[in-house]
Design an enzyme around this catalytic site. Sequence first.
Site, PDB file in Angstrom:
ATOM      1  N   CYS A 106       0.796  -1.447  -0.427  1.00  0.00           N
ATOM      2  CA  CYS A 106      -0.179   0.043  -0.493  1.00  0.00           C
ATOM      3  C   CYS A 106       1.136   1.418  -0.026  1.00  0.00           C
ATOM      4  CB  CYS A 106      -0.820  -0.238   1.220  1.00  0.00           C
ATOM      5  SG  CYS A 106      -1.857  -1.564   1.440  1.00  0.00           S
TER       6      CYS A 106
ATOM      7  N   ARG B 175       2.051   1.195  -5.844  1.00  0.00           N
ATOM      8  CA  ARG B 175       1.664   0.559  -4.900  1.00  0.00           C
ATOM      9  C   ARG B 175       0.136   0.131  -4.409  1.00  0.00           C
ATOM     10  NH1 ARG B 175       6.350   1.017  -2.277  1.00  0.00           N
ATOM     11  NH2 ARG B 175       5.487   0.175  -0.477  1.00  0.00           N
TER      12      ARG B 175
ATOM     13  N   TRP C 290      -4.091  -1.825  -0.976  1.00  0.00           N
ATOM     14  CA  TRP C 290      -3.934  -2.530  -1.794  1.00  0.00           C
ATOM     15  C   TRP C 290      -4.544  -4.322  -0.640  1.00  0.00           C
ATOM     16  CZ3 TRP C 290      -2.765  -4.064  -6.314  1.00  0.00           C
ATOM     17  CH2 TRP C 290      -3.236  -5.095  -7.138  1.00  0.00           C
TER      18      TRP C 290
ATOM     19  N   ASN D 166       0.929   0.409   6.173  1.00  0.00           N
ATOM     20  CA  ASN D 166       1.311  -0.616   4.955  1.00  0.00           C
ATOM     21  C   ASN D 166       1.723  -2.233   5.594  1.00  0.00           C
ATOM     22  OD1 ASN D 166       2.219  -1.987   3.058  1.00  0.00           O
ATOM     23  ND2 ASN D 166       3.749  -0.326   2.462  1.00  0.00           N
ATOM     24  N   GLY D 167       1.716  -3.223   4.871  1.00  0.00           N
ATOM     25  CA  GLY D 167       2.292  -4.149   5.780  1.00  0.00           C
ATOM     26  C   GLY D 167       1.113  -5.151   6.569  1.00  0.00           C
TER      27      GLY D 167
ATOM     28  N   GLU E 106       5.944 -18.524 -24.082  1.00  0.00           N
ATOM     29  CA  GLU E 106       5.662 -16.679 -22.866  1.00  0.00           C
ATOM     30  C   GLU E 106       6.818 -16.281 -23.243  1.00  0.00           C
ATOM     31  OE1 GLU E 106       4.085 -15.570 -21.459  1.00  0.00           O
ATOM     32  OE2 GLU E 106       4.957 -14.096 -20.039  1.00  0.00           O
TER      33      GLU E 106
ATOM     34  N   LYS F  42       6.292 -12.012 -24.765  1.00  0.00           N
ATOM     35  CA  LYS F  42       7.421 -11.581 -24.146  1.00  0.00           C
ATOM     36  C   LYS F  42       7.420  -9.913 -25.177  1.00  0.00           C
ATOM     37  CE  LYS F  42       5.692 -10.448 -21.425  1.00  0.00           C
ATOM     38  NZ  LYS F  42       4.439 -11.890 -20.982  1.00  0.00           N
TER      39      LYS F  42
ATOM     40  N   GLU G   4       5.240  -8.451 -28.000  1.00  0.00           N
ATOM     41  CA  GLU G   4       4.337  -7.721 -27.191  1.00  0.00           C
ATOM     42  C   GLU G   4       4.618  -6.360 -27.387  1.00  0.00           C
ATOM     43  OE1 GLU G   4       1.812  -8.229 -23.847  1.00  0.00           O
ATOM     44  OE2 GLU G   4       3.355  -9.325 -23.399  1.00  0.00           O
TER      45      GLU G   4
ATOM     46  N   HIS H 196       7.268 -29.893 -39.176  1.00  0.00           N
ATOM     47  CA  HIS H 196       6.147 -30.571 -39.466  1.00  0.00           C
ATOM     48  C   HIS H 196       5.596 -28.980 -40.064  1.00  0.00           C
ATOM     49  CE1 HIS H 196       5.467 -34.403 -37.953  1.00  0.00           C
ATOM     50  NE2 HIS H 196       6.124 -33.672 -36.663  1.00  0.00           N
TER      51      HIS H 196
ATOM     52  N   LYS I 152      -3.777  -3.091 -20.454  1.00  0.00           N
ATOM     53  CA  LYS I 152      -3.126  -3.776 -19.461  1.00  0.00           C
ATOM     54  C   LYS I 152      -3.935  -5.033 -18.787  1.00  0.00           C
ATOM     55  CE  LYS I 152      -0.583  -5.534 -16.195  1.00  0.00           C
ATOM     56  NZ  LYS I 152       0.561  -6.561 -16.617  1.00  0.00           N
TER      57      LYS I 152
END
Length: 606
Positions: free
Chosen positions: A2, A27, A74, A100-101, A479, A483, A486, A502, A601
Site C-alpha cells: 500500500c 503501490r 492494496w 502498509n504491511g 511465453e 514477451k 508484444e 511439420h 493492461k
Amino acid sequence: MCGIIGYIGKKNVDSVLIVGLEKLEYRGYDSAGIAILSDNGIYLKKKKGRISDLAQALNGTPLKARVGIGHTRWATHGKPNDINAHPHIDCKKNFAVVHNGVIENFERIRKNLIKKGHRFLSETDTEIIPHLLEENYKGDLLSAVLKVIKELKGSFALAIISKYHPDKIIGVRKGSPLVIGVGEKENLLASDIPAILSHTRKIISMHDGEIAVIEKEKVKVYNFSGKEKRKKVRYVDWEEDMIEKSGYAHFMLKEIHEQPRVIEENLERIILNGKISIQNNEFLKLFEDKTHIIFQAAGTSFHATLYAKYIFEKYLKLFIESDLSSEFRYREPLIARNSIMIAVSQSGETADTLEGIRLAKRKKIPVISLVNVKGSTIDRESNHTIYINAGPEIGVASTKAYTAQLLYLLLLCMLLSHKKRKVTKKFIKDTLKELFTLPDKIRYILGKEEEIAGIARKYYTFNNALFLGRGLNYVTALEGALKLKEISYIHATGYAAGEMKHGPIALIDENWPVVNICTKNYLYPKMISNIMEVKARDGIIIAVTNPPVAGLKEIADEIISIPKTSLILEPILTIIPLQLLAYHIALLRGCDVDKPRNLAKSVTVE
Ligand code: AGP
C-alpha cells in the site's frame, strides 16, 4: 503493498495528500482515504476505488487544515470497500492510523480489545492500532506508540495523528518502507520518494525499528526503545518520473527485478513449518470427488495454465484441460459432471476469462480463480479466489505476475497431490526446499542483465524470431515469444521443438534468430537434434541452458546459462532471461516498453 503519506506544514493538507497518493497509486489502488486534523478534531474521508474517486468525494469540502495522513490500498485483510479503506480510527476518534504491511497477530489482539468494549468497524488488521492507542494513551503520544508497537507482530509502516497533538505526526517503520521529507516549515512521511519530491529533495530514509516524530519545523527519530538516533539527510536528484519506478527506467524492468522479492514474500506467507497453507487451505474441499480440472485464461495467464496442465496431469493423475478463454467460451465445451474450473487472470477483469467462468457456473461447475487484483470482477464471481500477491503490475507485459502464477499453481498442485497421496512427503519436502533457493537463483540471472542486453544489441534489428522448447520448456517458449512480440513488435513465435519438421523449419535461414530453451533435462538430447537442424539451415542459435555448457559452445551463437533447479521449477527461472531479452530489444527498437501500441493492461472487452 500500500502507499501511505503524512504531511505537516504550511500548505492545504488535503491537496498535498491527494497529489501525494496519486504518486503512490502504483503501490495499490483498490481504495483510498485521508484523515485531517481540523479545529473540530479528526476529519475522515475514505472510499473504495481510485484516488480520483476520493478526490471527487472531497470536492467542495474546504479543509483549512495543515496536518493529515493518507493511504492508497492494496487489500491484504478485508475486501476493498469504504469501511476497510484506511485511515482507521479508535472508538472516540482521537487517533487516526494508516498502515502498509501485515499484522500477523491481529485476531488475538482484536478479540481482547472487543472484550474490553472496543467497537470495530472494519475487517482489517490495521484497525487494532488506533484502539490500542486508545488503551495505552496516558498523555504522551510517542510513549503510547512505543507501547503499542511492542504488541504487534508482522510488518508495518505507520503514520499516526491524534486530536490531542495537532502539532505532530508519528511515523513507524518495521518491514515496510517509510521515508521522511525535510522541507522549509513543512515535513512529510511517505512509503516512497515520489510522494515527497514535489515538496523537497531532502530525504531521511527510515530503517526498520525506527519511529519518527514529525513536526512543522522539527524531525526527531528514535529506536523502538525510545532512544533518539542521529539520521543523515540526503539530497535526491532523481527525475520525478524516474522515482515512481524506484529508479528503474520502466515499470516492466522494475517488475522484472521485483520477482525475487515477490517469490520470497509469498513463500514466507504460505510455507509455515514446512507446510503449504494457502488461505488455510479451506478451498481444497471443492476438489473432493473431482476427476476433471478445466483451466482457462488468456495470454500470459494462459501460458501459466499450460504449465499447470503438465504438472497437474503428472502429479494428480486427473483429466486436465487448459483452454484459451476466448475459445472455451464459444466452443460449447463438453464438461464432465465432476469437473472444477481454475481460471487464471492477473487483472481479474479479462472479459473472455470472466465469461468462461460464467459458462462454468451456468453448468454448476465450481470455479476457483487465481488473481492478482483483490476485489476484481473475477475475484467476486468465483467460488474461491487465490491471490497471487505480486503487488500492482503496471507494465502491460506481464512478468512478476506470471512467475507468481507459476508459484501458486505449483503449490496448489503440491497441496492436492499430497492430499490425494499421489506424492511422497519427501518429494514435497525436497520441492519446498528447492523453492526457497529460487529467489537467489533469479537474482543470479538478473545479475546477467548486461550480458543479455549485449545479445539484444546484436539481434534487435531482426524482424522475426522463433522460440523452441520441449515439455515445460515449450511453455516457456510460448511465453518468451509473447514477451518479445508484444513489446518490440517483432514477429516472434513460440513452437514445440518437436514440431519443427511439420512446418516451421521451412522458415529457417540466416535471418532467423532461434531461441532454444534447452535446460539439461530428459528432453535435452532431443533438443540438441532440433538445434542441429536449425544450425544446418544457417539459423542463429540462442540457447538458454544450465551448466555445463561445453557441448553447446560449438553449435550455439549465444548461450545464456542459468542455475540448475528441479524440473518442475525450471519455468520460473527460464523465463527470466527471456523477459530481459524482450525488454532490451524493445528498448533498442525505440518501443514504448510499458505501454506497447494497441495493447492495454487488462482486456475488459471481447
Ligand atoms: C501478457 O504480457 C499480456 N499483457 C496479456 O497477454 C495478458 O496476459 C492477458 O491479457 C491476460 O490478462 P489477465 O492475466 O489480466 O487476465
